[in-house]
Design a protein around this motif. Structure first.
Motif, PDB file in Angstrom:
ATOM      1  N   SER A 130      -3.644   7.361   4.279  1.00  0.00           N
ATOM      2  CA  SER A 130      -2.832   6.688   5.292  1.00  0.00           C
ATOM      3  C   SER A 130      -3.658   5.935   6.324  1.00  0.00           C
ATOM      4  N   ASP A 131      -4.739   6.526   6.817  1.00  0.00           N
ATOM      5  CA  ASP A 131      -5.553   5.843   7.828  1.00  0.00           C
ATOM      6  C   ASP A 131      -6.103   4.527   7.296  1.00  0.00           C
ATOM      7  N   GLY A 132      -6.506   4.526   6.037  1.00  0.00           N
ATOM      8  CA  GLY A 132      -7.008   3.296   5.432  1.00  0.00           C
ATOM      9  C   GLY A 132      -5.927   2.245   5.282  1.00  0.00           C
ATOM     10  N   LEU A 133      -4.717   2.677   4.919  1.00  0.00           N
ATOM     11  CA  LEU A 133      -3.605   1.736   4.778  1.00  0.00           C
ATOM     12  C   LEU A 133      -3.250   1.107   6.118  1.00  0.00           C
ATOM     13  N   ILE A 134      -3.234   1.915   7.166  1.00  0.00           N
ATOM     14  CA  ILE A 134      -2.913   1.393   8.497  1.00  0.00           C
ATOM     15  C   ILE A 134      -3.964   0.385   8.936  1.00  0.00           C
ATOM     16  N   ALA A 135      -5.234   0.678   8.668  1.00  0.00           N
ATOM     17  CA  ALA A 135      -6.298  -0.256   9.025  1.00  0.00           C
ATOM     18  C   ALA A 135      -6.151  -1.569   8.251  1.00  0.00           C
ATOM     19  N   ARG A 136      -5.822  -1.479   6.970  1.00  0.00           N
ATOM     20  CA  ARG A 136      -5.637  -2.685   6.164  1.00  0.00           C
ATOM     21  C   ARG A 136      -4.442  -3.508   6.656  1.00  0.00           C
ATOM     22  N   GLY A 154       0.821  -1.198   0.000  1.00  0.00           N
ATOM     23  CA  GLY A 154       0.000   0.000   0.000  1.00  0.00           C
ATOM     24  C   GLY A 154       0.861   1.255   0.000  1.00  0.00           C
ATOM     25  N   VAL A 155       0.350   2.304  -0.624  1.00  0.00           N
ATOM     26  CA  VAL A 155       1.064   3.587  -0.662  1.00  0.00           C
ATOM     27  C   VAL A 155       0.024   4.703  -0.712  1.00  0.00           C
ATOM     28  N   PHE A 156       0.334   5.857  -0.123  1.00  0.00           N
ATOM     29  CA  PHE A 156      -0.650   6.935  -0.075  1.00  0.00           C
ATOM     30  C   PHE A 156      -0.569   7.796  -1.344  1.00  0.00           C
ATOM     31  N   PRO A 157      -1.674   8.475  -1.705  1.00  0.00           N
ATOM     32  CA  PRO A 157      -1.809   9.095  -3.037  1.00  0.00           C
ATOM     33  C   PRO A 157      -0.830  10.228  -3.349  1.00  0.00           C
ATOM     34  N   THR A 158      -0.330  10.940  -2.346  1.00  0.00           N
ATOM     35  CA  THR A 158       0.579  12.048  -2.647  1.00  0.00           C
ATOM     36  C   THR A 158       2.027  11.591  -2.771  1.00  0.00           C
ATOM     37  N   LEU A 159       2.246  10.277  -2.719  1.00  0.00           N
ATOM     38  CA  LEU A 159       3.595   9.733  -2.900  1.00  0.00           C
ATOM     39  C   LEU A 159       3.648   8.699  -4.017  1.00  0.00           C
ATOM     40  N   GLY A 160       2.646   7.821  -4.079  1.00  0.00           N
ATOM     41  CA  GLY A 160       2.665   6.699  -5.017  1.00  0.00           C
ATOM     42  C   GLY A 160       2.962   7.057  -6.463  1.00  0.00           C
ATOM     43  N   PRO A 161       2.250   8.026  -7.060  1.00  0.00           N
ATOM     44  CA  PRO A 161       2.468   8.327  -8.488  1.00  0.00           C
ATOM     45  C   PRO A 161       3.863   8.849  -8.802  1.00  0.00           C
ATOM     46  N   TYR A 162       4.565   9.344  -7.794  1.00  0.00           N
ATOM     47  CA  TYR A 162       5.877   9.946  -8.024  1.00  0.00           C
ATOM     48  C   TYR A 162       7.021   9.011  -7.614  1.00  0.00           C
ATOM     49  N   LEU A 163       6.795   8.189  -6.592  1.00  0.00           N
ATOM     50  CA  LEU A 163       7.829   7.265  -6.128  1.00  0.00           C
ATOM     51  C   LEU A 163       7.843   5.966  -6.923  1.00  0.00           C
ATOM     52  N   LEU A 164       6.680   5.359  -7.142  1.00  0.00           N
ATOM     53  CA  LEU A 164       6.633   4.009  -7.723  1.00  0.00           C
ATOM     54  C   LEU A 164       7.279   3.923  -9.109  1.00  0.00           C
ATOM     55  N   PRO A 165       7.067   4.872 -10.022  1.00  0.00           N
ATOM     56  CA  PRO A 165       7.745   4.763 -11.326  1.00  0.00           C
ATOM     57  C   PRO A 165       9.265   4.770 -11.210  1.00  0.00           C
ATOM     58  N   GLU A 166       9.785   5.374 -10.142  1.00  0.00           N
ATOM     59  CA  GLU A 166      11.231   5.429  -9.952  1.00  0.00           C
ATOM     60  C   GLU A 166      11.788   4.134  -9.376  1.00  0.00           C
ATOM     61  N   VAL A 167      11.027   3.489  -8.506  1.00  0.00           N
ATOM     62  CA  VAL A 167      11.576   2.338  -7.778  1.00  0.00           C
ATOM     63  C   VAL A 167      11.139   0.983  -8.331  1.00  0.00           C
ATOM     64  N   LYS A 188      -5.061  -7.233   5.533  1.00  0.00           N
ATOM     65  CA  LYS A 188      -5.446  -7.086   4.134  1.00  0.00           C
ATOM     66  C   LYS A 188      -4.307  -6.524   3.286  1.00  0.00           C
ATOM     67  N   LEU A 189      -3.271  -6.002   3.939  1.00  0.00           N
ATOM     68  CA  LEU A 189      -2.035  -5.579   3.281  1.00  0.00           C
ATOM     69  C   LEU A 189      -0.869  -6.242   3.996  1.00  0.00           C
ATOM     70  N   ASP A 190       0.191  -6.500   3.259  1.00  0.00           N
ATOM     71  CA  ASP A 190       1.398  -7.067   3.859  1.00  0.00           C
ATOM     72  C   ASP A 190       2.370  -5.980   4.285  1.00  0.00           C
ATOM     73  N   VAL A 191       2.384  -4.879   3.553  1.00  0.00           N
ATOM     74  CA  VAL A 191       3.375  -3.829   3.787  1.00  0.00           C
ATOM     75  C   VAL A 191       2.827  -2.530   3.227  1.00  0.00           C
ATOM     76  N   ALA A 192       3.242  -1.409   3.804  1.00  0.00           N
ATOM     77  CA  ALA A 192       2.755  -0.112   3.324  1.00  0.00           C
ATOM     78  C   ALA A 192       3.851   0.939   3.460  1.00  0.00           C
ATOM     79  N   ILE A 193       3.867   1.849   2.501  1.00  0.00           N
ATOM     80  CA  ILE A 193       4.757   3.007   2.548  1.00  0.00           C
ATOM     81  C   ILE A 193       3.957   4.154   3.138  1.00  0.00           C
ATOM     82  N   LEU A 194       4.419   4.675   4.278  1.00  0.00           N
ATOM     83  CA  LEU A 194       3.677   5.687   5.016  1.00  0.00           C
ATOM     84  C   LEU A 194       4.607   6.807   5.450  1.00  0.00           C
TER      85      LEU A 194
END
Length: 308
Positions: free
Chosen positions: A129-135, A96-109, A140-146
């Motif tokens: 972020s709150d949804g990712l932490i709950a998951r 999981g990744v939050f919306p203000t980071l995912g589109p900019y970080l994921l294409p790089e990594v 429901k998620l194995d790992v998240a970038i927060l």
């Protein structure tokens, strides 16, 4: 009572039809009917109300189905954990990744991640972020970038990097003639921010509080891209994370970025997973890959500024 009977129970609850439920379980309809009746006899209650046209759950049946789903999910989790322990780099990891980071970080990594783990299947989820932490908490998620800090005792954190903020202003703004500013100069600015629920909003509000700046009350954006477009339209200024700056030279005639000379407003990014996760060793290696960002991404040149 056995797992097969629980599978039949859940299938009948899902399909509300004995024939379709039997087909879904790849068994004959009489077999499924017999096993459901056997389960009812064992529990001593009717689980389904049967009519000529449909099948409905009784209150006892609804409770039994909910429990059966949890049991079956735990069994699948046990099987998946065993598979992961034997071949963790060839399995599935839900990131999981939050919306203000995912589109900019994921294409790089992601190219580096694929090169390091060629047989790992990453299932990506983008959420606040709150949804990712709950998951994460619910499995429901194995790992998240927060963004740090995250106050969850059950989670392990590997800090990845610190991402600076820049001030984005329209080219018509008085600050557009400068390359940098001091944090306290924000006291004279009214910033456009994201709507509630975005961690970037909380981070920007913290900067505003430290600098004595104010939030513009007439507008709250739903995305970082919306904020960028509002600045381009000359409607205000905002804080922009460094990773979101890449490619903004396209807007050099309409947008200007300023670095901070002091205080260095920023956000810290980390990789989080449950302390009990069987994927811990694999996720530790994943953190190393995500941590290896080109320095220029976190310290961008002001490409949006025309040279004079």
């Amino acid at each position: 009572m056995n797992l097969r009977e629980l599978q039949y129970l859940v299938a009948l609850a899902d399909h509300r039809n004995f024939r379709r439920a039997a087909e879904a379980c790849s068994v004959a309809q009489p077999t499924l009917s017999t096993q459901i009746r056997k389960l009812e006899d064992e529990l001593g209650v009717a689980l389904f109300e049967r009519t000529r046209r449909k099948v409905m759950l009784t209150p006892a049946g609804g409770d039994a189905v909910a429990r059966a789903r949890r049991i079956l999910a735990e069994m699948e989790g046990m099987k998946e954990a065993a598979r992961r322990l034997s071949r963790p780099e060839e399995g599935l990891a839900r990131l999981g990744v939050f919306p203000t980071l995912g589109p900019y970080l994921l294409p790089e990594v992601m190219p580096k991640v694929r090169a390091r783990f060629p047989h790992l299947q990453l299932l990506l989820t983008e959420e606040k972020s709150d949804g990712l932490i709950a998951r994460l908490r619910e499995g429901k998620l194995d790992v998240a970038i927060l963004a740090l800090p995250v106050h969850e005792n059950g989670l392990h954190c590997e800090e990845l990097f610190e991402e600076p903020f820049l001030l984005a202003v329209p080219s018509s703004h008085p600050l557009a003639a400068r390359e940098s500013l001091r944090v306290e100069e924000l006291t004279r600015q009214t910033l456009m921010l994201l709507e509630d629920g975005h961690c970037l909003r909380d981070q920007a509000l913290e900067v505003c509080h430290l600098a004595g700046a104010e939030e513009g009350s007439e507008f709250r954006a739903t995305s970082l891209e919306t904020l960028r477009q509002m600045v381009l339209a000359g409607l205000g200024v905002t804080l922009m994370p460094a990773l979101a700056v890449k490619g903004m030279a396209t807007y050099s005639d309409r947008l200007h970025l300023l670095r901070f000379e002091n205080g260095h407003p920023s956000r810290r990014i980390g990789l989080f997973w449950r302390k009990t996760s069987a994927l811990g060793p694999l996720l530790q290696e994943l953190a190393e890959v995500l941590r290896d960002l080109p320095p220029a991404l976190l310290n961008p040149r002001n490409e949006a500024v025309p040279t004079t």
